[in-house]
Design a protein around this motif. Structure first.
Motif, short mmCIF file in Angstrom:
data_model
loop_
_atom_site.label_atom_id
_atom_site.label_comp_id
_atom_site.label_asym_id
_atom_site.label_seq_id
_atom_site.Cartn_x
_atom_site.Cartn_y
_atom_site.Cartn_z
N GLU A 1 -3.97 3.97 -5.04
CA GLU A 1 -5.10 3.05 -4.93
C GLU A 1 -6.45 3.73 -5.07
OE1 GLU A 1 -2.42 1.61 -1.38
OE2 GLU A 1 -2.70 3.47 -2.52
N HIS B 1 0.82 -1.21 0.00
CA HIS B 1 0.00 0.00 0.00
C HIS B 1 0.85 1.27 0.00
CE1 HIS B 1 0.88 0.86 4.23
NE2 HIS B 1 0.62 -0.41 4.51
N PHE C 1 1.75 0.57 -4.65
CA PHE C 1 1.13 1.85 -4.97
C PHE C 1 1.88 2.98 -4.26
CE2 PHE C 1 -2.06 -1.39 -5.46
CZ PHE C 1 -2.78 -1.02 -6.59
N VAL D 1 -8.77 -3.34 -3.69
CA VAL D 1 -7.71 -3.91 -4.54
C VAL D 1 -7.62 -5.41 -4.33
CG1 VAL D 1 -5.22 -3.96 -4.93
CG2 VAL D 1 -6.39 -1.76 -4.66
#
Length: 290
Positions: A270, A65, A134, A79
């Motif tokens: 994200e 993340h 991300f 996700v």
């Protein structure tokens, strides 16, 4: 608990690919090589393989993340739910985030967190691991792929922690970038005592107070070391944090190897990644099954 040089952890007693427990998520704390506990979740595939309940026929996606995210954030769960249509999914909270221990080093020692998550994913029976990062996590998956190589069995016992395909979304190419207002705010959050208080109480993110020493390998410097592992670089043309010279620098660092997707109308990381893009990433990862 024994921890080997690659951050190997004790196996969970749950068996996600058995007939009895198929479809049951696992939540556990992993331990990195430097002793940080990492809150981690495994979601098995949302489908059953035709001939066997074992997940080894499909990939597992390890999702890294962005800064101030964690495994329980709605955008991270979205996700995970999308990638579960293509294989197993491991999500985790980087150090200093959510229920994980330690303090965030904003992309430096987070490589150790990812290595522990990748090795755990492999221990659950999946033959192929796809790392998808991300923003900050995007820089981490690039550096991780360069440092943990399957073809270097003598490198500090790290081969179980290598990735088989890499996807970096909304990542910076270089460190210390302050060319946009959001990045100037982020630097205030990280470098100022009052900013770190905002990070702790406003964003549930504990940020380390020390500067990098030494400065870690930059994402753009890491990219040439990733080949021949398949690499996909994704970036939105409306990213408010990092303009398009960042993904172009990353792609140029691996001429003829990296695939670059510049997404029209997409913002940052994200929250800005539409489900359609996530599905295309899933299709790309499955098509790279070697």
């Amino acid at each position: 608990m024994h921890i080997d040089p690659a951050g190997r952890v004790v196996r969970s007693t749950a068996i996600p690919h058995s007939e009895t427990n198929r479809g049951t998520p696992i939540r556990t704390f992993l331990h990195t090589v430097d002793g940080v506990t990492i809150d981690s979740v495994y979601d098995p595939p949302a489908f059953v393989y035709d001939a066997s309940p074992s997940p080894s026929r499909g990939p597992v996606f390890v999702v890294a993340h962005g800064f101030t995210g964690d495994a329980d954030r709605p955008h991270v769960r979205r996700v995970a739910e999308t990638f579960a249509q293509y294989g197993g999914v491991v999500t985790f909270s980087f150090r200093g985030h959510g229920a994980s221990g330690g303090a965030s080093t904003v992309g430096d020692r987070e490589v150790l967190d990812l290595a522990a998550a990748v090795e755990w994913a492999r221990s659950l029976g999946h033959a192929r691991v796809v790392t998808v990062g991300f923003s900050m996590g995007g820089s981490v998956v690039l550096r991780h792929a360069a440092l943990y190589r399957a073809d270097e069995s003598g490198r500090e016992g790290r081969t179980d922690a290598h990735s088989d395909a890499v996807v970096s979304v909304s990542a910076p190419a270089r460190w210390y970038y302050r060319g946009t207002a959001p990045m100037r705010k982020l630097h205030w959050l990280v470098t100022r005592p009052e900013g770190r208080l905002v990070g702790r109480y406003g964003f549930r993110t504990r940020i380390h107070h020390k500067e990098w020493d030494p400065v870690p390998l930059s994402p753009v410097a890491a990219v040439p070391g990733i080949a021949p592992t398949p690499l996909l670089i994704v970036h939105g043309d409306r990213d408010g944090y990092f303009p398009l010279d960042h993904p172009r620098m990353l792609a140029d660092a691996a001429p003829g190897h990296a695939e670059l997707w510049l997404e029209h109308g997409m913002g940052h990381a994200e929250n800005a990644a539409p489900d359609e893009l996530l599905r295309r990433i899933g299709d790309w990862a499955v098509s790279r099954d070697g």
